[in-house]
Design a protein around this motif. Structure first.
Motif, short mmCIF file in Angstrom:
data_model
loop_
_atom_site.label_atom_id
_atom_site.label_comp_id
_atom_site.label_asym_id
_atom_site.label_seq_id
_atom_site.Cartn_x
_atom_site.Cartn_y
_atom_site.Cartn_z
N PRO A 1 -0.26 11.82 1.66
CA PRO A 1 0.90 12.45 2.31
C PRO A 1 1.13 11.90 3.71
O PRO A 1 0.25 11.26 4.30
CB PRO A 1 0.51 13.94 2.34
CG PRO A 1 -0.97 13.97 2.16
CD PRO A 1 -1.35 12.75 1.38
N ALA A 2 2.30 12.18 4.25
CA ALA A 2 2.70 11.59 5.54
C ALA A 2 1.82 12.05 6.69
O ALA A 2 1.70 11.35 7.70
CB ALA A 2 4.16 11.94 5.83
N HIS A 3 1.19 13.21 6.57
CA HIS A 3 0.36 13.71 7.66
C HIS A 3 -1.09 13.22 7.56
O HIS A 3 -1.95 13.69 8.29
CB HIS A 3 0.39 15.24 7.72
CG HIS A 3 0.06 15.90 6.41
ND1 HIS A 3 1.01 16.19 5.47
CD2 HIS A 3 -1.12 16.31 5.90
CE1 HIS A 3 0.43 16.76 4.42
NE2 HIS A 3 -0.86 16.84 4.66
N VAL A 4 -1.35 12.29 6.66
CA VAL A 4 -2.66 11.61 6.59
C VAL A 4 -2.47 10.20 7.15
O VAL A 4 -1.71 9.41 6.59
CB VAL A 4 -3.20 11.57 5.15
CG1 VAL A 4 -4.49 10.75 5.10
CG2 VAL A 4 -3.43 12.98 4.62
N HIS A 5 -3.15 9.90 8.23
CA HIS A 5 -3.01 8.62 8.91
C HIS A 5 -4.31 7.83 8.81
O HIS A 5 -5.40 8.39 8.97
CB HIS A 5 -2.64 8.82 10.38
CG HIS A 5 -1.37 9.57 10.58
ND1 HIS A 5 -0.13 9.02 10.35
CD2 HIS A 5 -1.14 10.85 10.96
CE1 HIS A 5 0.80 9.91 10.60
NE2 HIS A 5 0.22 11.03 10.96
#
Length: 237
Positions: free
Chosen positions: A196-200
């Motif tokens: 997901p976008a909030h996993v960097h």
């Protein structure tokens, strides 16, 4: 480089170490985060206190730090604790960790035969096995004095856990740190999951399984404020 002391926003940080390592392996990071309510734990203590059978009957999460940080096995255990609802951090930091340790078709990981060899050795002579493990993978080599930290239970956690689906759907913001020359955790595993976008994902330019020790200041800053440009680190976002 801005010193960590320049940041004033307080954080509460929990650190969980990898197999065979005491909590003191995090001393360089703790020094960078001093004054921010930091607690460092070995993997066995975290496993017993947050994932033990006596805790499973409780519906509510156990109060704990807002930011949880795990290295290697410590990171896998944190993902499991989030999956079970045992912790509900505002942020999760996985340092050279993976949601599935063992390799399978289409997934880069450690060969099961290599894991079995280490487990047999640890079952016979845990301290000697842990020392040989550290030498083989060029890990910090201070003497292993606690058999509990080299217990086969930690290796069994690594073999049993498969948290790929949980990571793909995780609601908690996550920072992942990987190194290209890590012999235990593939730098390419994020390519095999739709994160997901909030996993960097952040990549060190080089280094083995303990490369994070050379970047404790950068890690500390990333836990306190958004990740800035740091020499030796590339980021997915």
């Amino acid at each position: 480089m801005i010193p960590v002391e320049a940041y004033t926003r307080p954080v509460s940080v929990g650190l969980v170490a990898g197999w065979s390592f005491p909590a003191s392996v995090f001393d360089p990071l703790v020094r960078q985060l001093r004054g921010d309510g930091v607690v460092a734990l070995d993997w066995a203590t975290f496993s017993a206190d947050w994932l033990g059978a006596e805790r499973q009957a409780h519906a509510a999460p156990i109060p704990g730090p807002a930011v949880w940080v795990g290295w290697s096995l410590g990171g896998s255990l944190l993902l499991e604790a989030v999956s079970r609802g045992r912790i509900r951090p505002t942020r999760l930091v996985l340092i050279q960790a993976t949601p599935r340790f063992l390799a399978e078709d289409g997934w880069p990981g450690v060969c099961r035969g290599d894991w079995q060899g280490l487990r047999r050795a640890a079952e016979r002579q845990p301290l000697s096995a842990a020392a040989a493990f550290r030498r083989r993978f060029e890990l910090p080599s201070e003497p292993v004095s606690n058999t509990r930290l080299a217990d086969t239970e930690g290796l069994d956690w690594l073999a049993r856990l498969d948290l790929r689906d949980q990571l793909a759907s995780i609601a908690v913001p996550v920072d992942i740190w990987l190194a290209p020359d890590d012999p235990l955790v593939s730098v390419d595993w994020p390519k095999h999951i739709e994160l997901p976008a909030h996993v960097h994902v952040h990549w060190f330019d080089r280094g083995g399984h303990a490369e994070w020790l050379d970047h404790s200041a950068a890690l500390a800053r990333s836990m306190i404020s958004p990740l800035a440009d740091v020499p030796g680190v590339r980021s997915s976002g």
